[in-house]
Design an enzyme around this catalytic site. Structure first.
Site, PDB file in Angstrom:
ATOM      1  N   TYR A   1     112.776 -27.825 -36.452  1.00 45.67           N
ATOM      2  CA  TYR A   1     113.090 -28.040 -34.882  1.00 45.67           C
ATOM      3  C   TYR A   1     112.816 -26.669 -34.079  1.00 45.67           C
ATOM      4  O   TYR A   1     112.349 -26.325 -33.041  1.00 45.67           O
ATOM      5  CB  TYR A   1     114.582 -28.486 -34.805  1.00 45.67           C
ATOM      6  CG  TYR A   1     115.152 -28.589 -33.387  1.00 45.67           C
ATOM      7  CD1 TYR A   1     114.943 -29.837 -32.720  1.00 45.67           C
ATOM      8  CD2 TYR A   1     115.947 -27.371 -32.722  1.00 45.67           C
ATOM      9  CE1 TYR A   1     115.421 -29.851 -31.317  1.00 45.67           C
ATOM     10  CE2 TYR A   1     116.324 -27.686 -31.347  1.00 45.67           C
ATOM     11  CZ  TYR A   1     116.185 -28.798 -30.727  1.00 45.67           C
ATOM     12  OH  TYR A   1     117.014 -28.810 -29.441  1.00 45.67           O
TER      13      TYR A   1
ATOM     14  N   LYS B   1     110.306 -25.933 -31.012  1.00 44.71           N
ATOM     15  CA  LYS B   1     110.688 -25.500 -29.590  1.00 44.71           C
ATOM     16  C   LYS B   1     109.884 -23.998 -29.361  1.00 44.71           C
ATOM     17  O   LYS B   1     109.497 -23.968 -28.165  1.00 44.71           O
ATOM     18  CB  LYS B   1     112.084 -25.370 -29.628  1.00 44.71           C
ATOM     19  CG  LYS B   1     112.868 -26.705 -29.563  1.00 44.71           C
ATOM     20  CD  LYS B   1     112.448 -27.561 -28.476  1.00 44.71           C
ATOM     21  CE  LYS B   1     113.463 -28.765 -28.324  1.00 44.71           C
ATOM     22  NZ  LYS B   1     112.803 -29.651 -27.188  1.00 44.71           N
TER      23      LYS B   1
END
Length: 257
Positions: free
Chosen positions: A162, A166
């Site tokens: 994750y 990002k």
């Protein structure tokens, strides 16, 4: 009517697309853009939540429509790109709030975890921006707005893939800002702290961790989706034309500790 405020913030005559616009931060952003005057298309996977959101906005006098779409494959992303132009035409504002939050320990991340996370969180913003930014540039106005994460800047609470996705989103934002500089198109990122949304439901079950994260802010609370409404309208509007390639932290001061 306040003409000065309209010249800075009004979105009358603009069209917006918000992925992930039926829940959490995306829903708050979609509602705010619509109430500021933009004809707003909400993209999400769940038809029921889309219908509820669109109905609420229409009841408030806004122009809104929904598209059911799956951003986890390239074909799904391209289908969404075709569908979102049908209600109101080509978008002037493109907000990427849809995200997937798979965070097993780093040693347990599978190739499938990696692929789906990077596709939803990074490939979708890339392909949609590539599809719509040229038209924005031709018209002389465009706003690309990404929703990132603290994990793009620092590792905590098992950032895993994750955090990788990002971090890539923020690099993409800078590349878009460079590519479309001088055309009237800007690209910027909103960086939340810990926000009480369905995406973070797993962490919200740990009351001690939620309290710990709130204590790390400077205003002693975690974020709420509505905290992003005004910032999104600013980045989407005419008053932000000289702001691009920027990560705007909306995090209660968490990142300043």
């Amino acid at each position: 009517m306040n003409r000065h405020l309209d010249s800075l913030f009004s979105l009358q005559g603009r069209t917006a697309v918000v992925t992930g616009g039926s829940s959490g931060i995306g829903r708050a952003i979609a509602a705010s853009l619509a109430r500021a005057g933009a004809a707003t298309v909400i993209v999400a996977r769940g038809a029921d939540r889309i219908e509820t959101t669109v109905r609420e906005l229409e009841d408030a006098g806004c122009r809104a429509a929904g598209v059911v779409g799956d951003l986890s494959t390239r074909a799904g992303i391209r289908a969404v790109a075709d569908a979102v132009t049908e209600p109101f035409g080509e978008p002037d504002i493109l907000v990427h709030s849809a995200g997937i939050n798979i965070r097993p320990p780093l040693t347990e991340i599978t190739e499938a975890d990696w692929d789906v996370t990077l596709t939803v969180n990074t490939m979708a913003p890339f392909l949609l921006g590539q599809r719509f930014a040229p038209g924005m540039a031709e018209r002389g106005f465009g706003r690309l707005i990404h929703v990132s994460s603290q994990q793009a800047h620092r590792a905590f609470v098992s950032s895993g893939v994750y955090g990788v996705s990002k971090g890539a989103v923020e690099s993409l934002m800078r590349s878009e800002a460079e590519a479309w500089g001088g055309t009237g198109v800007t690209s910027n990122t909103l960086v939340p702290g810990f926000v009480l949304t369905p995406l973070n439901a797993r962490l919200q079950d740990d009351a001690a961790k939620v309290a710990e994260l709130a204590a790390r802010t400077m205003i002693d609370r975690n974020g709420l989706p509505e905290d992003f409404a005004a910032a999104a309208v600013f980045l989407a509007g005419p008053g932000s034309g000289y702001v691009t390639g920027h990560s705007l932290f909306v995090d209660g001061g968490l990142s300043a500790h």
